[in-house]
Design a protein around this motif. Structure first.
Motif, PDB file in Angstrom:
ATOM      1  N   ILE A 191      45.428  43.055  35.201  1.00 22.44           N
ATOM      2  CA  ILE A 191      44.277  43.601  34.499  1.00 22.44           C
ATOM      3  C   ILE A 191      44.775  44.274  33.230  1.00 22.44           C
ATOM      4  N   ASN A 192      44.358  43.736  32.109  1.00 20.10           N
ATOM      5  CA  ASN A 192      44.706  44.325  30.816  1.00 20.10           C
ATOM      6  C   ASN A 192      43.462  44.961  30.223  1.00 20.10           C
ATOM      7  N   ILE A 193      43.591  46.198  29.810  1.00 20.02           N
ATOM      8  CA  ILE A 193      42.459  46.932  29.257  1.00 20.02           C
ATOM      9  C   ILE A 193      42.768  47.292  27.813  1.00 20.02           C
ATOM     10  N   GLU A 220      37.434  53.853  51.875  1.00 22.81           N
ATOM     11  CA  GLU A 220      37.146  53.865  50.448  1.00 22.81           C
ATOM     12  C   GLU A 220      37.553  52.520  49.850  1.00 22.81           C
ATOM     13  N   ASP A 221      36.612  51.919  49.144  1.00 20.88           N
ATOM     14  CA  ASP A 221      36.844  50.641  48.473  1.00 20.88           C
ATOM     15  C   ASP A 221      36.790  50.863  46.974  1.00 20.88           C
ATOM     16  N   TYR A 222      37.567  50.049  46.256  1.00 25.26           N
ATOM     17  CA  TYR A 222      37.646  50.174  44.808  1.00 25.26           C
ATOM     18  C   TYR A 222      37.364  48.812  44.189  1.00 25.26           C
ATOM     19  N   LEU A 223      36.650  48.847  43.069  1.00 24.88           N
ATOM     20  CA  LEU A 223      36.239  47.607  42.430  1.00 24.88           C
ATOM     21  C   LEU A 223      36.312  47.756  40.918  1.00 24.88           C
ATOM     22  N   PHE A 224      36.868  46.763  40.269  1.00 27.96           N
ATOM     23  CA  PHE A 224      36.934  46.706  38.811  1.00 27.96           C
ATOM     24  C   PHE A 224      35.989  45.604  38.360  1.00 27.96           C
ATOM     25  N   TYR A 225      35.163  45.894  37.364  1.00 33.40           N
ATOM     26  CA  TYR A 225      34.223  44.894  36.849  1.00 33.40           C
ATOM     27  C   TYR A 225      34.394  44.786  35.342  1.00 33.40           C
ATOM     28  N   GLN A 226      34.558  43.553  34.874  1.00 33.20           N
ATOM     29  CA  GLN A 226      34.679  43.283  33.445  1.00 33.20           C
ATOM     30  C   GLN A 226      33.423  42.547  33.003  1.00 33.20           C
ATOM     31  N   VAL A 227      32.628  43.199  32.142  1.00 30.89           N
ATOM     32  CA  VAL A 227      31.304  42.714  31.765  1.00 30.89           C
ATOM     33  C   VAL A 227      31.377  41.398  30.998  1.00 30.89           C
ATOM     34  N   ASP A 228      32.241  41.310  29.984  1.00 29.36           N
ATOM     35  CA  ASP A 228      32.258  40.121  29.144  1.00 29.36           C
ATOM     36  C   ASP A 228      32.641  38.851  29.901  1.00 29.36           C
ATOM     37  N   GLN A 229      33.349  39.000  31.000  1.00 28.48           N
ATOM     38  CA  GLN A 229      33.717  37.837  31.817  1.00 28.48           C
ATOM     39  C   GLN A 229      32.891  37.747  33.102  1.00 28.48           C
ATOM     40  N   ASN A 230      32.011  38.733  33.317  1.00 27.45           N
ATOM     41  CA  ASN A 230      31.227  38.816  34.550  1.00 27.45           C
ATOM     42  C   ASN A 230      32.134  38.618  35.759  1.00 27.45           C
ATOM     43  N   LYS A 231      33.226  39.388  35.777  1.00 28.63           N
ATOM     44  CA  LYS A 231      34.265  39.200  36.780  1.00 28.63           C
ATOM     45  C   LYS A 231      34.506  40.481  37.572  1.00 28.63           C
ATOM     46  N   PHE A 232      34.421  40.356  38.904  1.00 31.82           N
ATOM     47  CA  PHE A 232      34.747  41.444  39.809  1.00 31.82           C
ATOM     48  C   PHE A 232      36.169  41.252  40.306  1.00 31.82           C
ATOM     49  N   THR A 233      36.903  42.365  40.415  1.00 36.09           N
ATOM     50  CA  THR A 233      38.250  42.332  40.968  1.00 36.09           C
ATOM     51  C   THR A 233      38.371  43.483  41.952  1.00 36.09           C
ATOM     52  N   GLU A 234      38.676  43.146  43.202  1.00 33.12           N
ATOM     53  CA  GLU A 234      38.930  44.179  44.198  1.00 33.12           C
ATOM     54  C   GLU A 234      40.297  44.776  43.873  1.00 33.12           C
ATOM     55  N   VAL A 235      40.376  46.097  43.850  1.00 28.79           N
ATOM     56  CA  VAL A 235      41.638  46.773  43.597  1.00 28.79           C
ATOM     57  C   VAL A 235      41.899  47.758  44.727  1.00 28.79           C
ATOM     58  N   ASP A 236      43.156  48.154  44.871  1.00 28.02           N
ATOM     59  CA  ASP A 236      43.481  49.159  45.880  1.00 28.02           C
ATOM     60  C   ASP A 236      43.539  50.535  45.227  1.00 28.02           C
ATOM     61  N   GLN A 237      43.835  51.544  46.010  1.00 25.74           N
ATOM     62  CA  GLN A 237      43.835  52.920  45.498  1.00 25.74           C
ATOM     63  C   GLN A 237      44.875  53.105  44.392  1.00 25.74           C
ATOM     64  N   GLN A 238      46.025  52.487  44.545  1.00 24.47           N
ATOM     65  CA  GLN A 238      47.066  52.618  43.524  1.00 24.47           C
ATOM     66  C   GLN A 238      46.612  52.002  42.199  1.00 24.47           C
ATOM     67  N   GLN A 239      46.023  50.823  42.255  1.00 24.88           N
ATOM     68  CA  GLN A 239      45.520  50.194  41.036  1.00 24.88           C
ATOM     69  C   GLN A 239      44.390  51.028  40.430  1.00 24.88           C
ATOM     70  N   PHE A 240      43.533  51.580  41.280  1.00 23.95           N
ATOM     71  CA  PHE A 240      42.445  52.437  40.812  1.00 23.95           C
ATOM     72  C   PHE A 240      43.010  53.620  40.027  1.00 23.95           C
ATOM     73  N   GLN A 241      44.036  54.260  40.585  1.00 26.23           N
ATOM     74  CA  GLN A 241      44.651  55.417  39.935  1.00 26.23           C
ATOM     75  C   GLN A 241      45.319  55.048  38.609  1.00 26.23           C
ATOM     76  N   ILE A 242      45.778  53.820  38.481  1.00 26.76           N
ATOM     77  CA  ILE A 242      46.388  53.356  37.226  1.00 26.76           C
ATOM     78  C   ILE A 242      45.316  53.015  36.195  1.00 26.76           C
ATOM     79  N   LEU A 243      44.228  52.367  36.641  1.00 23.78           N
ATOM     80  CA  LEU A 243      43.176  51.930  35.722  1.00 23.78           C
ATOM     81  C   LEU A 243      42.266  53.060  35.248  1.00 23.78           C
ATOM     82  N   LEU A 244      41.999  54.020  36.113  1.00 27.27           N
ATOM     83  CA  LEU A 244      41.041  55.076  35.781  1.00 27.27           C
ATOM     84  C   LEU A 244      41.365  55.819  34.480  1.00 27.27           C
TER      85      LEU A 244
END
Length: 138
Positions: free
Chosen positions: A24-26, A92-116
């Motif tokens: 996941i690149n932001i 607890e579940d974590y989810l990343f959503y990218q609007v321009d690609q209409n793409k859902f990505t399930e992430v774990d707690q570690q990825q959530f803490q990195i992306l937030l």
């Protein structure tokens, strides 16, 4: 012979572990120039889409879940959304959503803490979600 099997097993495990995380690149966010936050009908639809994706339109489960959705406060730069949903069984579940690609990505707690921090980097108050339900900061 056993040494070769051991090396092969270690290599396989390393390969599987390195591929288990979604790439996941932001892009760098743009700060909100106003003193107010716009959350319009379009944003509400995105929040509902994220919640429905995780809770599958189960009102009783939704009512007993703590939902926190984070995005950039700048409404012109809201491509990335990150959700934390804690159900009544305390999972607890974590989810990343990218609007321009209409793409859902399930992430774990570690990825959530990195992306937030990347998603809320330009927000004035980084700890408060842009949308929440059953969360004390409402």
């Amino acid at each position: 012979m056993k040494f070769n099997q051991y090396i092969f097993l270690l290599f396989s495990l390393f390969f599987l572990m390195s591929n288990s995380y979604a790439e996941i690149n932001i892009k760098k966010c743009k700060a909100n120039q106003g003193d107010y936050i716009i959350f319009d009908e379009y944003d509400s639809q995105i929040a509902e889409k994220i919640i429905d994706y995780k809770l599958h339109n189960q009102p009783e489960k939704r009512e007993n879940s703590i939902i926190k959705i984070f995005a950039n406060e700048n409404s012109d730069d809201r491509n990335y959304w990150l959700a934390s949903i804690q159900t009544d069984n305390k999972a607890e579940d974590y989810l990343f959503y990218q609007v321009d690609q209409n793409k859902f990505t399930e992430v774990d707690q570690q990825q959530f803490q990195i992306l937030l921090p990347k998603i809320v980097e330009c927000n004035q108050i980084k700890e408060v979600p842009i949308y929440s339900e059953n969360f004390d900061a409402d």
